[in-house]
Structure formats: C-alpha cells, structure tokens
Design a protein around this motif. Structure first.
Motif, short mmCIF file in Angstrom:
data_model
loop_
_atom_site.label_atom_id
_atom_site.label_comp_id
_atom_site.label_asym_id
_atom_site.label_seq_id
_atom_site.Cartn_x
_atom_site.Cartn_y
_atom_site.Cartn_z
N ARG A 35 50.24 38.44 45.74
CA ARG A 35 50.34 37.82 44.41
C ARG A 35 50.78 38.85 43.37
O ARG A 35 50.39 40.02 43.44
CB ARG A 35 49.01 37.18 44.01
CG ARG A 35 47.90 38.16 43.64
CD ARG A 35 46.55 37.48 43.64
NE ARG A 35 45.47 38.29 43.08
CZ ARG A 35 44.87 39.27 43.73
NH1 ARG A 35 45.24 39.59 44.95
NH2 ARG A 35 43.88 39.94 43.13
N PRO A 36 51.57 38.42 42.40
CA PRO A 36 52.04 39.37 41.38
C PRO A 36 50.92 39.79 40.45
O PRO A 36 49.92 39.09 40.28
CB PRO A 36 53.10 38.56 40.63
CG PRO A 36 52.69 37.13 40.83
CD PRO A 36 52.09 37.07 42.20
N SER A 37 51.07 40.97 39.86
CA SER A 37 50.11 41.43 38.87
C SER A 37 50.34 40.69 37.56
O SER A 37 51.40 40.15 37.32
CB SER A 37 50.26 42.94 38.65
OG SER A 37 49.96 43.63 39.84
N LEU A 86 39.54 32.48 46.34
CA LEU A 86 39.27 31.57 45.23
C LEU A 86 39.61 32.24 43.89
O LEU A 86 40.33 31.67 43.05
CB LEU A 86 37.79 31.18 45.26
CG LEU A 86 37.34 29.97 44.44
CD1 LEU A 86 37.92 28.71 45.04
CD2 LEU A 86 35.82 29.89 44.41
N LEU A 87 39.11 33.44 43.69
CA LEU A 87 39.35 34.15 42.43
C LEU A 87 40.83 34.47 42.26
O LEU A 87 41.38 34.36 41.15
CB LEU A 87 38.52 35.42 42.39
CG LEU A 87 37.01 35.23 42.26
CD1 LEU A 87 36.28 36.55 42.49
CD2 LEU A 87 36.65 34.66 40.91
N ALA A 88 41.49 34.86 43.35
CA ALA A 88 42.92 35.15 43.27
C ALA A 88 43.70 33.89 42.90
O ALA A 88 44.64 33.95 42.09
CB ALA A 88 43.41 35.71 44.60
N ALA A 89 43.31 32.75 43.46
CA ALA A 89 44.00 31.50 43.16
C ALA A 89 43.77 31.06 41.72
O ALA A 89 44.64 30.42 41.11
CB ALA A 89 43.53 30.41 44.12
N PHE A 90 42.62 31.41 41.16
CA PHE A 90 42.35 31.09 39.76
C PHE A 90 43.22 31.91 38.81
O PHE A 90 43.38 31.57 37.64
CB PHE A 90 40.88 31.33 39.42
CG PHE A 90 39.96 30.22 39.86
CD1 PHE A 90 40.32 28.89 39.73
CD2 PHE A 90 38.72 30.51 40.41
CE1 PHE A 90 39.48 27.87 40.14
CE2 PHE A 90 37.87 29.50 40.82
CZ PHE A 90 38.25 28.18 40.69
N GLY A 91 43.76 33.02 39.29
CA GLY A 91 44.65 33.83 38.46
C GLY A 91 44.18 35.25 38.22
O GLY A 91 44.86 36.02 37.53
N PHE A 92 43.04 35.64 38.79
CA PHE A 92 42.59 37.02 38.64
C PHE A 92 43.48 37.92 39.51
O PHE A 92 43.68 37.64 40.69
CB PHE A 92 41.13 37.16 39.09
CG PHE A 92 40.15 36.41 38.23
CD1 PHE A 92 39.64 36.99 37.08
CD2 PHE A 92 39.76 35.13 38.56
CE1 PHE A 92 38.74 36.29 36.27
CE2 PHE A 92 38.86 34.42 37.76
CZ PHE A 92 38.35 35.01 36.61
N ASP A 93 44.02 38.98 38.93
CA ASP A 93 44.90 39.85 39.70
C ASP A 93 44.16 41.07 40.24
O ASP A 93 42.95 41.20 40.06
CB ASP A 93 46.14 40.25 38.88
CG ASP A 93 45.81 41.21 37.73
OD1 ASP A 93 44.67 41.72 37.67
OD2 ASP A 93 46.69 41.44 36.89
N ASN A 94 44.89 41.97 40.91
CA ASN A 94 44.21 43.08 41.58
C ASN A 94 43.79 44.19 40.63
O ASN A 94 43.25 45.20 41.06
CB ASN A 94 45.08 43.65 42.71
CG ASN A 94 46.42 44.15 42.21
OD1 ASN A 94 46.68 44.20 41.01
ND2 ASN A 94 47.30 44.49 43.15
#
Length: 500
Positions: free
Chosen positions: A48-50, A347-355
């Motif tokens: 996923r992009p930052s 789940l958190l990544a899908a919500f939009g939280f990035d690395n």
C-alpha cells in the motif's frame, strides 16, 4: 517492471521468514507453526502507498451531547448511615472497575457507608494488587464526599469482618444471593435488614449485581461520576502513562540509537516541545490462550494448535464451551472469533493507516508470542508497546502485575487520537464508554462483517477496503443511546449525557 518484481520478491521473502520464525518462536510444548492466513491481502497491505487520508485523524465533531453529571440540589448526607457495606470483587481490572461503581450506587441506595472495595486475586492473571495499589484513594473519597460516606477500613469493633472470616464458614453478615442485575428494591428488601441487625453487610459475589434499568436518575449519574471522575489511577501510573504518550507523540524519539536507555530523553523531548505533537492510535489486542481456547475458533496453527486449545478447554472448562458445537466458518460469519494480530494489521491498513503510523499495542500476553505478532509488526513497523517505550527501571513497579499493566494501557488509550479493539470484552466496553463520554474517535469493529470478509479467500484488496469502509461509516465514535439491559458504562447516553 524490475522494481515491481523486486518488491514482490521482498514480500515473498518476508512471508517465508515469517513462517520460519513462527515455527521456531511458538511454544515448544505445543509445537505449533503459525502461518499467515491471508497471504493475498497481506501482500497488498505491504504494497500500500504511504500517505494517510486526512480525515482519518480528524477529531470527532460536536454531536450535540455533553457530559451531564450534575446531580442538582441533592440533599445533604444524613447524619447517620444504616451501617457498613463491604464488597468483594473478582475479575480483571475493568470488571472490578464496574463493580466499584455499582458498590457506590448500592451504598447510596441503602444510605450505607462504603468500605473501600476488596479486589480478589484473579485466578488467570494472579495479581494481588489492592484498590489503593491501582486507584488514587484520596481522590476517590474526596470526589464522592458529597454523595456517600467512604472509609478505608472498618472501625475496630467490626474489624473481624474480613475476606478470611467469610471464607471459613457460613456467616449471617454475608449476602451471597444477590441476583445478576438486581433491582434497588431487592437490595432494600434483602440487604437493609442485615445492616439493621448487624451494622454491616458483606456482599459476595458482587460482579454485575446491579440493574442498568429502572433506577433513579441520580443513581445512574452517580455511577458515571464514579467511573469517569472518581476512579483515577495512582500517580506512578499516570506519570508513566504521560511519559509514554509524550514519546508516542514525539517523531524524533524513534530515531534514537540507544533504545535501551530511555531514562534520559529529556533533551529530545524538550527539543521537540515547540513542534506540533504527532498523532497515534491504540490497538487493544486481547489474544491470550484463555480467549483463543474459549472462542473455539481456528487460528491457523494447524492440528497441533487445535489439539493444544482443545486440551486447554477440557482442563479449564471441562470441555463445556458453547462455541464448540459450531464450525469455524459458522463462528466467523457470526463475528464470534477474536481477530488475530495479522487480521488487525490488515484491518487497520484497509482503513487507511499507513506504515508510518505510530501504533501503540495495548495487550498482556499474546498467544503464540512474537511469531503471532510478526505480520502486524511488518505492516506497522512503528508499532510500540510498554516494553519498547519504557525502560525496565520505569516498568519495575508494574512488572508482573496484570492490573497495573492494564491500568497503564487504559490510561494511554484514553489519551490516544484513535482507539480500536480486536474483540469485544471488558476493556473494549470500558474504553468505548469512556471515550464516548469524552467524544473521542473510537473504531468499533463490525465483527460479523469482518469475519465474512476474511472467509472470502478470493476477495481483492480494493473490494476488502471498500466493504470495510462502508461497514464502518457509523462505527467511529458516534453516540449510541443505551437500550434496555445495556451497560451504562458502555453507553453513557442518555443517562449521563445531556442533549444540547
């Protein structure tokens, strides 16, 4: 194309390493190999992009509700009370917290003096911490001084009334028949006579022993006053909590080379004081062996894990676990399986939280250890916990004390920008209610929806994101009015909040 290919190879290498780590890090006695269960989604999450969505961290807007605990022109306390109320509370920190609130309410209903509640040793966590070890007792008494009388201990003539006294024989002063969610009328009819006869009544068991319905408004608001104002943690917990929050909000702290020595961070913290503090989220992850076994779900550890959990169920509950009669697919589709660290990362990544997200992991012991957490940590490399943020010296007073560790997690959670829990439970319910009362963003996972999405092994990352987003539009801290039989501590409106 070469760059994409190289990235795919790196992701594949991570998955191989994760599987290898799982096989070596798991409990040797169970010989469990923990493998990623959602490889396609995990690969997409790692690619996923930052850059996070700007609205993700936006605070809750005014919802037209505000805390409302003013009891009005309450009459002054009677010169004399009917006697002393003792309660013995079992369970973990948050179950005991609710019991304390109910004890204050019962003392008010009966015009009794409350003795500081006795906290039983939890058989699971084996923590003997007392009320005064966890909560600021002076603040507790002072906050409630106009509502009820509270004493630290019984007067000399009643000092015989102890936990040991009630554990050796049947005693007339013990009330052990209080039904779950008893009414105020029940207490007046069954406990008042004991107070009148002996001047003291010891109620045990007491967890969940007061109804959430059909009580006077002043009693309901008093319960919330106890929960949200009177129960403040002891200074060394709040002080350490403030330090952890400061480090989480300081983007420079992570770059310090000597991570083992965090006692001398003053120069870094001070240099950042003129900059805007960073934001952080808290993930409450209860995934201990007790919960994993009781759920009767399959967590991808193979036959060895299934046998180990079945053996544990037999040992603890003699196999009498309701979920055992259902298949894993049925349990997941009904939202009855706790989410694993891997699933929470997705789940958190899908919500939009990035690395780059600062994520605080609030948990005690994770079943499977670091092997189980590896996928979550890879998706969120800036994840922290008590051990990474605080030195061993700072943690000395709470080491091995589950209630104090939970208190620290609770405090940090209340100071986070966003809170999310991996499964319903006492900690989840307590924080959902407290953060609702303070109008703080709190994501409440739709467990049934999430379970069904994870059962779909062919779902794409785009569809996964879209379904989650649509299913959680109104599950991010919006006020939900309490319904009959629901807990006032999870749903404080409308009993303890006023519509402006």
């Amino acid at each position: 194309m070469m760059n994409l290919y190289a990235k795919d190879r790196m992701i594949l290498l991570f998955v191989v390493v994760l599987i290898c780590n799982a096989s070596t890090s798991s409990s040797a006695s169970d010989a469990i190999t923990i493998k990623p269960r959602h490889l396609s989604l995990l690969k997409s999450a790692l690619q996923r992009p930052s850059g996070e969505q700007s609205e993700l961290w936006r605070p809750m807007t005014d919802q037209g509700w505000s805390p409302c605990l003013d009891l009005g022109n309450s009459p002054s306390l009677p010169e004399k009370t009917e006697g002393y109320i003792q309660v013995f509370l079992d369970g973990g920190l948050n179950q005991q917290r609710m019991g304390i609130c109910d004890a204050v309410a019962v003392a008010k209903i009966l015009n009794a003096t409350l003795v500081i509640p006795y906290l039983e040793v939890n058989p699971v966590w084996q923590d003997s911490s007392s009320f005064v070890d966890i909560f600021d007792v002076d603040h507790f008494i002072n906050t409630l001084k106009d509502d009820i009388r509270i004493v630290r201990e019984l007067p000399e003539e009643l000092s015989w009334s102890t936990r040991e006294y009630y554990g050796t024989a049947i005693r007339e002063t013990r009330v052990k028949t209080a039904p779950v969610h008893a009414s105020a009328k029940w207490y007046r009819e069954n406990v008042s006579p004991v107070l009148q006869s002996f001047g003291i009544a010891a109620i045990s068991p007491f967890s969940h022993r007061l109804s959430f319905d059909h009580l006077p408004a002043e009693i309901q608001r008093l319960r919330c006053k106890v929960n949200f104002q009177a129960l403040r943690f002891v200074p060394h917990i709040t002080s350490l909590g403030d330090a952890l929050v400061s480090r989480l909000r300081n983007p420079l702290w992570r770059s310090r080379k000597d991570r083992k020595n965090v006692d001398h961070l003053g120069d870094i913290t001070n240099s950042h004081s003129r900059q805007e503090p960073g934001k952080f989220a808290v993930l409450h992850l209860r995934f201990d062996k007790d919960m994993a076994a009781h759920s009767a779900c399959d967590f991808g550890g193979g036959k060895a894990e299934k046998l180990a959990l079945a053996k544990y169920r037999q040992m603890i509950w003699q196999g009498r676990v309701l979920n055992s009669q259902f298949t894993d697919e049925e349990l997941r589709s009904q939202g009855r399986c706790p989410l694993t660290p891997e699933e929470m990362g997705l789940l958190l990544a899908a919500f939009g939280f990035d690395n780059n997200t600062r994520l605080y992991l609030a948990s005690h012991k994770v079943y499977g250890g670091e092997a189980r957490i590896s996928a979550l940590r890879q998706v969120f490399p800036r994840m922290e916990d008590k051990r990474s943020l605080a030195s061993s010296a700072e943690r000395a007073r709470i080491k091995g004390k589950a209630s104090l560790l939970a208190a620290l997690d609770y405090y940090v959670s209340m100071h986070s920008d966003i809170f999310i829990s991996a499964s319903p439970g006492n900690m989840h319910n307590a924080l959902v209610g407290h953060r609702t009362f303070e109008n703080l963003k709190t994501i409440r996972p739709n467990m049934a929806l999430i379970g069904q999405l994870f059962l779909n092994k062919s779902i794409t990352w785009v569809d996964f994101q879209q379904a989650l987003g649509e299913g959680h539009v109104n599950r991010q801290g919006q006020i939900r009015l309490r319904k009959p039989k629901q807990s006032i501590y999870t749903y404080p409106a409308p009993d303890c909040m006023c519509h402006v």
